[in-house]
Design an enzyme around this catalytic site. Structure first.
Site, PDB file in Angstrom:
ATOM      1  N   PRO A  46      -9.522  41.474  46.002  1.00  0.00           N
ATOM      2  CG  PRO A  46      -7.260  41.264  46.471  1.00  0.00           C
ATOM      3  CD  PRO A  46      -8.536  40.471  46.408  1.00  0.00           C
ATOM      4  CG  ASN A  47      -6.746  46.265  44.375  1.00  0.00           C
ATOM      5  OD1 ASN A  47      -6.834  47.253  45.098  1.00  0.00           O
ATOM      6  ND2 ASN A  47      -5.729  45.419  44.457  1.00  0.00           N
ATOM      7  NE  ARG A  54      -7.006  46.676  39.540  1.00  0.00           N
ATOM      8  CZ  ARG A  54      -7.016  45.369  39.719  1.00  0.00           C
ATOM      9  NH1 ARG A  54      -8.163  44.712  39.743  1.00  0.00           N
ATOM     10  NH2 ARG A  54      -5.900  44.702  39.873  1.00  0.00           N
ATOM     11  CE1 TYR A  59      -7.411  43.013  35.943  1.00  0.00           C
ATOM     12  CE2 TYR A  59      -6.426  45.182  36.246  1.00  0.00           C
ATOM     13  CZ  TYR A  59      -6.364  43.806  36.375  1.00  0.00           C
ATOM     14  OH  TYR A  59      -5.255  43.213  36.932  1.00  0.00           O
ATOM     15  CG  ASN A 110     -11.626  37.915  39.514  1.00  0.00           C
ATOM     16  OD1 ASN A 110     -10.475  37.625  39.851  1.00  0.00           O
ATOM     17  ND2 ASN A 110     -11.894  38.856  38.618  1.00  0.00           N
ATOM     18  CB  ALA A 113      -3.744  40.429  43.868  1.00  0.00           C
ATOM     19  CD  GLU A 134      -8.361  30.486  38.957  1.00  0.00           C
ATOM     20  OE1 GLU A 134      -8.232  29.265  39.204  1.00  0.00           O
ATOM     21  OE2 GLU A 134      -7.400  31.240  38.751  1.00  0.00           O
ATOM     22  CG  HIS A 136      -8.570  35.300  36.428  1.00  0.00           C
ATOM     23  ND1 HIS A 136      -8.300  35.855  37.664  1.00  0.00           N
ATOM     24  CD2 HIS A 136      -8.287  33.984  36.540  1.00  0.00           C
ATOM     25  CE1 HIS A 136      -7.862  34.905  38.471  1.00  0.00           C
ATOM     26  NE2 HIS A 136      -7.852  33.763  37.823  1.00  0.00           N
ATOM     27  NE  ARG A 143      -2.580  41.523  33.220  1.00  0.00           N
ATOM     28  CZ  ARG A 143      -3.194  41.997  34.295  1.00  0.00           C
ATOM     29  NH1 ARG A 143      -4.267  41.378  34.766  1.00  0.00           N
ATOM     30  NH2 ARG A 143      -2.754  43.080  34.898  1.00  0.00           N
TER      31      ARG A 143
HETATM   32  C1  DHK Z   1      -7.717  40.632  38.605  1.00  0.00           C
HETATM   33  C2  DHK Z   1      -6.695  41.116  39.337  1.00  0.00           C
HETATM   34  O1  DHK Z   1      -6.884  42.071  40.231  1.00  0.00           O
HETATM   35  C3  DHK Z   1      -5.324  40.637  39.152  1.00  0.00           C
HETATM   36  O2  DHK Z   1      -4.576  40.683  40.335  1.00  0.00           O
HETATM   37  C4  DHK Z   1      -5.258  39.271  38.537  1.00  0.00           C
HETATM   38  C5  DHK Z   1      -7.587  39.464  37.719  1.00  0.00           C
HETATM   39  C6  DHK Z   1      -6.161  39.178  37.326  1.00  0.00           C
HETATM   40  C7  DHK Z   1      -8.539  39.557  36.548  1.00  0.00           C
HETATM   41  O3  DHK Z   1      -8.124  39.578  35.410  1.00  0.00           O
HETATM   42  O4  DHK Z   1      -9.762  39.585  36.796  1.00  0.00           O
HETATM   43  O5  DHK Z   1      -3.924  38.977  38.179  1.00  0.00           O
END
Ligand code: DHK
Length: 184
Positions: A46-47, A54, A59, A110, A113, A134, A136, A143
């Site tokens: 998500p997101n 964002r 990110y 990835n 959340a 995994e 990120h 964090r």
């Molecule tokens: C991406 C997200 O959206 C967060 O909820 C994670 C992750 C970290 C990232 O760093 O790619 O906590």
């Protein structure tokens, strides 16, 4: 391209067959398994469709489409085909993991959340038992406390975090290495 079908959608572009075939001729990975194409599923939670706009300080400025293109290019260079997808829905991600059994050789995920909340994604990864990594973008250990725990940890071979979009490319290197060992 946030908001577009590609960024939002179920299935972003797989590796074009012609590029893939050319890459197989040249990569040492591919030479070892000339008649067995390895394919990886790269999942985004998500997101992540909002990447680029964002919280860019955390990110980065690359969009998910940028990351997809870099992943497909990297995978192709290693003689892998890559299917890159994003969903904001936990159940859809679970379904894609379940369907990966028998269709893909490895998974890069990835879970965003859902990393910190989802027993369902962990169980799905354990159920299909494919090699998984995994990923990120950010260093989740630097964090908030709630981001330090990953439910996926016990279900993956390893984790790459903190290198922005490069985290995905490092994970592709790692999965290529794992799959190369598997085919030895
Ligand atoms: C991406 C997200 O959206 C967060 O909820 C994670 C992750 C970290 C990232 O760093 O790619 O906590």
């Amino acid at each position: 391209m946030p908001g577009s079908d590609r960024a939002r959608g179920a299935r972003l572009s797989p590796c074009p067959k012609s590029d893939y075939t050319d890459a197989r001729r040249t990569s040492s990975f591919a030479r070892k398994s000339e008649d067995m194409a390895s394919s990886i599923l790269i999942l985004n939670g998500p997101n992540l469709n909002m990447l680029g706009r964002r919280e860019p300080g955390i990110y980065g400025r690359a969009s998910l489409d940028d990351i997809r293109d870099a992943c497909v290019q990297k995978a192709t260079a290693l003689g892998l085909s890559a299917d890159f997808r994003q969903s904001n829905h936990e159940g859809e991600l679970v379904g894609w993991i379940q369907e990966a059994a028998g269709r893909f050789d490895g998974i890069i995920i990835n879970a965003a959340a859902y990393t910190h909340t989802s027993v369902a994604l962990r169980d799905a990864l354990l159920a299909v038992a494919l090699p998984a990594i995994e990923v990120h973008l950010s260093n989740i250990h630097a964090r908030e406390d709630f981001r330090r725990h990953s439910y996926l940890g016990p279900a993956v071979r390893g984790m790459v975090a903190g290198f922005g979009a490069q985290s995905y490319l490092l994970a592709i290197d790692a999965i290529a290495h794992i799959l190369n060992e598997t085919t030895d």
